[in-house]
Design a protein around this motif. Sequence first.
Motif, short mmCIF file in Angstrom:
data_model
loop_
_atom_site.label_atom_id
_atom_site.label_comp_id
_atom_site.label_asym_id
_atom_site.label_seq_id
_atom_site.Cartn_x
_atom_site.Cartn_y
_atom_site.Cartn_z
N PRO A 1 21.75 80.88 27.02
CA PRO A 1 21.55 80.07 26.45
C PRO A 1 20.65 79.94 26.06
O PRO A 1 19.54 80.83 25.72
CB PRO A 1 20.36 79.11 28.01
CG PRO A 1 19.87 80.06 28.93
CD PRO A 1 20.92 81.32 28.61
N ILE A 2 20.87 78.84 24.18
CA ILE A 2 20.17 79.19 23.08
C ILE A 2 18.66 78.37 23.47
O ILE A 2 17.69 77.95 22.41
CB ILE A 2 20.76 78.96 22.07
CG1 ILE A 2 21.93 80.51 22.17
CG2 ILE A 2 20.66 78.93 20.38
CD1 ILE A 2 20.85 81.69 22.50
N GLY A 3 19.62 76.78 23.42
CA GLY A 3 18.67 75.68 23.13
C GLY A 3 19.92 73.79 22.91
O GLY A 3 20.54 74.77 22.70
N GLN A 4 18.83 73.33 21.91
CA GLN A 4 19.78 72.00 21.75
C GLN A 4 19.85 72.24 20.72
O GLN A 4 20.72 71.42 20.04
CB GLN A 4 18.39 70.98 21.46
CG GLN A 4 17.75 70.54 22.85
CD GLN A 4 18.98 69.84 23.65
OE1 GLN A 4 19.63 69.28 24.00
NE2 GLN A 4 18.41 71.05 25.13
N GLU B 1 22.90 73.73 17.22
CA GLU B 1 23.40 74.39 17.16
C GLU B 1 23.36 74.92 15.86
O GLU B 1 23.65 76.76 16.49
CB GLU B 1 24.67 73.09 16.99
CG GLU B 1 25.81 74.08 16.26
CD GLU B 1 27.03 72.42 15.94
OE1 GLU B 1 28.25 73.22 15.68
OE2 GLU B 1 27.03 71.85 15.66
N ALA B 2 22.76 74.74 15.00
CA ALA B 2 22.52 75.83 13.78
C ALA B 2 21.48 77.36 14.07
O ALA B 2 22.36 78.30 14.30
CB ALA B 2 21.51 75.42 12.53
N GLU B 3 20.38 77.52 15.63
CA GLU B 3 19.98 77.98 15.91
C GLU B 3 21.08 78.99 16.73
O GLU B 3 20.99 80.77 16.97
CB GLU B 3 19.34 78.04 17.26
CG GLU B 3 18.09 78.39 17.87
CD GLU B 3 17.23 77.72 18.56
OE1 GLU B 3 16.17 78.52 19.16
OE2 GLU B 3 17.10 76.74 18.34
N ALA B 4 21.81 78.39 17.45
CA ALA B 4 23.20 78.81 18.43
C ALA B 4 24.25 79.94 17.52
O ALA B 4 24.39 80.76 17.47
CB ALA B 4 23.82 78.14 18.95
N VAL B 5 24.14 79.14 16.29
CA VAL B 5 25.12 79.91 14.86
C VAL B 5 24.55 81.18 14.72
O VAL B 5 25.30 82.29 14.85
CB VAL B 5 25.81 78.85 14.01
CG1 VAL B 5 26.38 79.46 12.90
CG2 VAL B 5 26.38 77.76 14.60
N ALA B 6 23.20 81.06 14.39
CA ALA B 6 22.68 82.36 13.96
C ALA B 6 22.41 83.64 15.60
O ALA B 6 22.37 84.38 14.66
CB ALA B 6 21.27 81.76 13.60
N ALA B 7 22.31 82.65 16.34
CA ALA B 7 21.69 83.80 17.86
C ALA B 7 23.14 84.36 17.95
O ALA B 7 23.16 85.74 17.72
CB ALA B 7 21.63 83.26 18.75
N ALA B 8 24.71 83.95 17.13
CA ALA B 8 25.76 84.67 17.45
C ALA B 8 26.08 85.57 16.51
O ALA B 8 26.54 86.45 16.86
CB ALA B 8 26.74 83.48 17.75
N GLU B 9 25.05 85.23 15.81
CA GLU B 9 25.21 85.81 14.18
C GLU B 9 24.98 87.45 14.30
O GLU B 9 25.50 88.53 14.46
CB GLU B 9 25.30 85.87 12.97
CG GLU B 9 25.47 86.52 11.82
CD GLU B 9 25.07 86.10 10.14
OE1 GLU B 9 24.95 86.96 9.53
OE2 GLU B 9 24.29 85.06 10.61
N ASP B 10 23.83 87.29 15.27
CA ASP B 10 22.37 88.55 14.86
C ASP B 10 23.59 89.48 16.86
O ASP B 10 23.44 90.19 16.30
CB ASP B 10 21.60 87.70 16.06
CG ASP B 10 20.29 89.03 16.45
OD1 ASP B 10 20.16 90.19 15.02
OD2 ASP B 10 19.80 88.94 17.14
N ALA B 11 23.87 88.36 17.59
CA ALA B 11 24.58 89.59 18.83
C ALA B 11 25.86 90.80 18.39
O ALA B 11 26.24 91.26 18.71
CB ALA B 11 24.61 88.11 19.88
N ALA B 12 26.59 89.26 17.32
CA ALA B 12 27.57 90.21 16.63
C ALA B 12 27.58 91.46 15.98
O ALA B 12 27.78 92.48 15.82
CB ALA B 12 28.65 89.10 15.83
#
Length: 143
Positions: A36-39, A41-52
């Motif tokens: 879970p990231i939060g509310q 979407e931009a934060e989720a996109v940044a977290a996905a890049e970091d995970a990748a």
Amino acid sequence: MTNEWYVLIEEDTRTTEHPDGVELKLHRWTLVGAHPIGQDEAEAVAAAEDAALHYTPRVLARHARPGDEPGRHAFLTQDGAWVVLVRQRHRECHIRVTTARLVHSQAEKEAPTKSLKEKFRGALEGPPALAKPWAPPGKRQQA
């Protein structure tokens, strides 16, 4: 409907089967993490890049020595998913990292346990009728 964003991490897992003396290598994507990231979407996109760029698959992590850093090729697809090839020594893994918005969640429900009398009745009458399969709303038959 909720507005929670998640980062989903999938690993390409392989099993080898030997039917009739032929070796088959079967691949499938397995969900290994829903974070879970939060509310936002931009934060989720940044977290996905970091995970990748930093997630290490289990197969490589299990055999890694302190200080090892695997080689990595990260591809960003047109739909926003990351497909990553991770290599270390003679091992190679693939991961897929995506963002997703949680739109529905339902808790699991269990039927109440049957009494001894109901168990005996079920044994005599046979199994209950199966639930009707899902059909689109316009195609459902009225019961």
